[in-house]
Enzyme design. Structure first.
Site, short mmCIF file in Angstrom:
data_model
loop_
_atom_site.label_atom_id
_atom_site.label_comp_id
_atom_site.label_asym_id
_atom_site.label_seq_id
_atom_site.Cartn_x
_atom_site.Cartn_y
_atom_site.Cartn_z
CE LYS A 156 -0.69 -0.51 4.85
NZ LYS A 156 -1.88 -0.36 6.06
CD GLU A 195 -8.03 2.39 -2.11
OE1 GLU A 195 -9.10 2.95 -1.66
OE2 GLU A 195 -6.90 2.05 -1.44
CG HIS A 320 37.85 5.30 -26.78
ND1 HIS A 320 37.68 5.72 -25.72
CD2 HIS A 320 39.37 4.83 -26.92
CE1 HIS A 320 38.49 6.60 -25.15
NE2 HIS A 320 39.82 6.14 -26.57
CD GLU A 350 39.98 0.87 -27.61
OE1 GLU A 350 41.71 1.06 -27.93
OE2 GLU A 350 39.44 1.30 -27.80
CG HIS A 388 42.46 2.69 -19.70
ND1 HIS A 388 41.81 4.54 -19.04
CD2 HIS A 388 42.97 3.23 -20.37
CE1 HIS A 388 42.27 4.64 -20.42
NE2 HIS A 388 43.21 4.30 -21.13
#
Length: 620
Positions: A156, A195, A320, A350, A388
């Site tokens: 509710k 409701e 990339h 990549e 990276h």
């Protein structure tokens, strides 16, 4: 327990499917306020499930958050027994924009979750049958709104919860809206689902913009209607389709009758404000012609004619640093980012490949590499990683990335996928890359384009993989490197002479050693660009930084276009874009550059232009 992306662990987390069976939810007790905090993702956003601790989040959690690692406050190393127990109970749910990394209390619980999620994904991949009726968009929206509003899951809503969901929907709190909320306040125990539905229908029947359009349609009719003021019937809708939307007049009345059935329900003869709003908001009514999304639309020969030109004659949706879900310095690396990009129509991903270390990420050197339809690889030892380099970005197992690419490559498009390899691996690890790729991708599905005078067409390469990277030339043991980051650094080399900046002209030729076996699967060899007068072979590809592309395009656009008509070019963002922002791809496209790589995790103007560009022709 739920493992978080910052390296923290949240114990006693409850995972469950929403009452509407459309979302996966989790909640836990707050240590300070003793309230239930919950989050959720749509089940439709789940793209895969991974067994064991294989994601970047699990790796970070083993040593704490990245900031604690920096100041030497990481967690102590696990014992072998602890690592084994955690691996047996751990699994990850891969979503389009995140991973949910979980450890169950018991191994059996983990197995049931993994099995059921895989069944769900298999069921989703099956074509829809006629027994499954189309879902009402408004009903789907109501279900999602209810799940978002019912934060404490008590079935509710109180006034505060409804107000919160209205604000999230962008509803202004006008006097009328406050009156609606007062109706809720009158219920001591809140309102229930039915409701809530009535409230939402009341809310969406108050759209003044839709009412205005209905009034304009009725005014334009040659004869007045006996219908209620905010209602349109078949004749009014047919008039709207032909005179305002530009549809052909033939069969307009039949189309209007069918639309009323689709949006108002079977047996209905009119559209009211809510159902007409649903029609206007539907994708079929988009300003973009949906017919153009079909491959080869508008051509007599259709897809076969359109996709039979050389590969260099097409723009190719490209990503990339695909592995990153955040910034370029400390962002998370996740296999989910590859799933997301491929499911968005990306055709070039990549992979930055580096030598791996034992147990980095977790399990490296001791795990088994599963191969669909083949024998598992058990004797590889430590495998290469994707990350990276020289940053705080987390790491991924190379095999997990390749497996994810294989699983998601052709779900949205049958056309070839290019694996752009940035090679930093030693010869030993390159040989391992060869074993992994040939086992998982299949050597027969890895295309080599060597000696081709003209590139093959996308139709010639259906469901194939092409590896882009450094390749050995005949009688050579090394290859001239065409490395994205290195080229960016060379371009930025400047000195100050006599108070003015003067660019140093340096030619840096880096030789990288290439494993002979790995070289056999490189199908798109990298070629170091020197000038338009010295182009490479048709089957070679050159990489251009964002700044170099801008200079070449502005200096000699016609030559750049001629160059790109024969061979492929890849453009990548500037190394200064550490926030993973994107450049405007239009200049590179105008110069004929085919692979204009963007950061898919940053939804800025550049990526939105990319999405618009690839709306047509099937998305890739």
């Amino acid at each position: 327990a739920k493992y978080c992306r910052d390296g923290s662990i949240k114990p006693k987390t409850k995972i469950f499917v929403s009452t509407g069976h459309d979302r996966l939810c989790w909640e836990r007790a707050s240590s300070k306020l003793n309230l239930m905090k919950n989050r959720s993702v749509e089940l439709s956003s789940i793209t895969g499930v991974e067994d064991g601790r294989v994601t970047a989040t699990f790796q970070k959690a083993r040593s704490g958050s990245k900031w604690k690692r920096l100041i030497g406050m990481g967690r102590p190393p696990e014992t072998d027994d602890e690592a084994k127990q955690h691996n047996e109970r751990a699994f990850s749910i891969i979503c389009s924009d995140r991973t949910l990394d979980l450890v169950a209390e018991e191994e059996d619980t983990k197995k049931r979750w993994v099995a059921q999620l895989k069944l769900m994904l298999e069921d989703r991949s099956r074509p829809a049958t006629g027994d499954r009726p189309p879902s009402d968009p408004f009903e789907k929206f109501l279900m999602a709104s209810w799940n978002r509003a019912d934060r404490n899951r008590d079935g509710k809503l109180d006034k505060k919860e409804v107000k919160a969901v209205m604000v999230s929907m962008g509803v202004n709190m006008t006097k009328e809206m406050r009156k609606l909320l007062d109706r809720i306040k009158a219920h001591d125990d809140g309102i229930h689902r039915e409701e809530f539905r009535e409230l939402m229908e009341d809310l969406f029947s108050r759209r003044d913009d839709v009412k205005f359009i209905i009034q304009q349609i009725r005014k334009a009719m040659p004869q007045s209607s006996d219908l209620d003021q905010d209602v349109i019937g078949k004749e009014e809708l047919a008039h709207f389709l032909v005179e305002m939307q530009g549809d052909p007049p033939q069969g307009a009345a039949e189309r209007a009758a069918q639309l009323i059935q689709d949006y108002a329900g079977k047996g209905e003869t009119v559209l009211r404000v809510r159902s007409f709003a649903a029609l206007l908001d539907d994708g079929l009514n988009s300003a973009y012609d949906p017919a153009k999304q079909r491959i080869g639309s508008g051509l007599a020969g259709g897809e076969e004619e359109y996709m039979s030109h050389p590969l260099s004659h097409y723009w190719i949706n490209s990503s990339h640093n695909t592995y990153l879900a955040g910034d370029q310095l400390a962002g998370d690396s996740t296999v989910g980012a590859y799933s997301y990009a491929l499911l968005q129509g990306c055709r070039c991903v990549e992979l930055d490949c580096w030598d791996g270390k034992a147990n980095t990420p977790a399990g490296n050197g001791t795990h088994t590499i599963e191969v669909a339809g083949g024998s598992p690889i058990t004797d590889l030892g430590v495998e290469p990683i994707i990350t990276h380099g020289h940053t705080l970005c987390s790491k991924l197992l190379f095999s997990r990335v390749v497996t994810t690419i294989r699983e998601n490559a052709f779900k949205t498009s049958p056309y070839p996928v290019i694996l752009s390899i940035e090679m930093h691996c030693s010869l030993e690890f390159q040989e391992k890359m060869w074993r992994i790729c040939t086992a998982i991708l299949g050597k027969e599905d890895m295309i080599v384009l060597s000696d081709a005078e003209v590139l093959p067409s996308p139709r010639d390469l259906l469901r194939k993989f092409i590896v882009k990277g450094n390749k050995l030339k005949a009688d050579a043991q090394s290859s001239e490197e065409d490395d994205d980051e290195e080229e960016e650094e060379e371009e930025g080399n400047e000195s100050v002479t006599g108070g003015a900046k003067k660019k140093e002209k340096k030619t840096v030729k880096t030789q990288v050693k290439i494993d002979p076996q790995w070289s056999t699967v490189v199908g798109l060899p990298s070629y170091k660009f020197s000038s338009f007068e010295k182009p490479g072979k048709a089957y070679e590809i050159s990489s251009f930084s964002e700044s170099k592309t801008t200079k070449l395009a502005r200096k000699d656009t016609p030559s750049f276009i001629v160059y790109n008509a024969k061979q492929l070019s890849r453009v990548y963002p500037s190394g200064t874009r550490v926030d993973s922002s994107n450049y405007n791809p239009c200049l590179a496209w105008a110069a004929g550059c085919q692979l204009v790589a963007l950061n898919f995790q940053h939804c800025d103007e550049g990526l939105q232009l990319n999405r618009g560009r690839f709306l047509e022709n099937g998305g890739g």
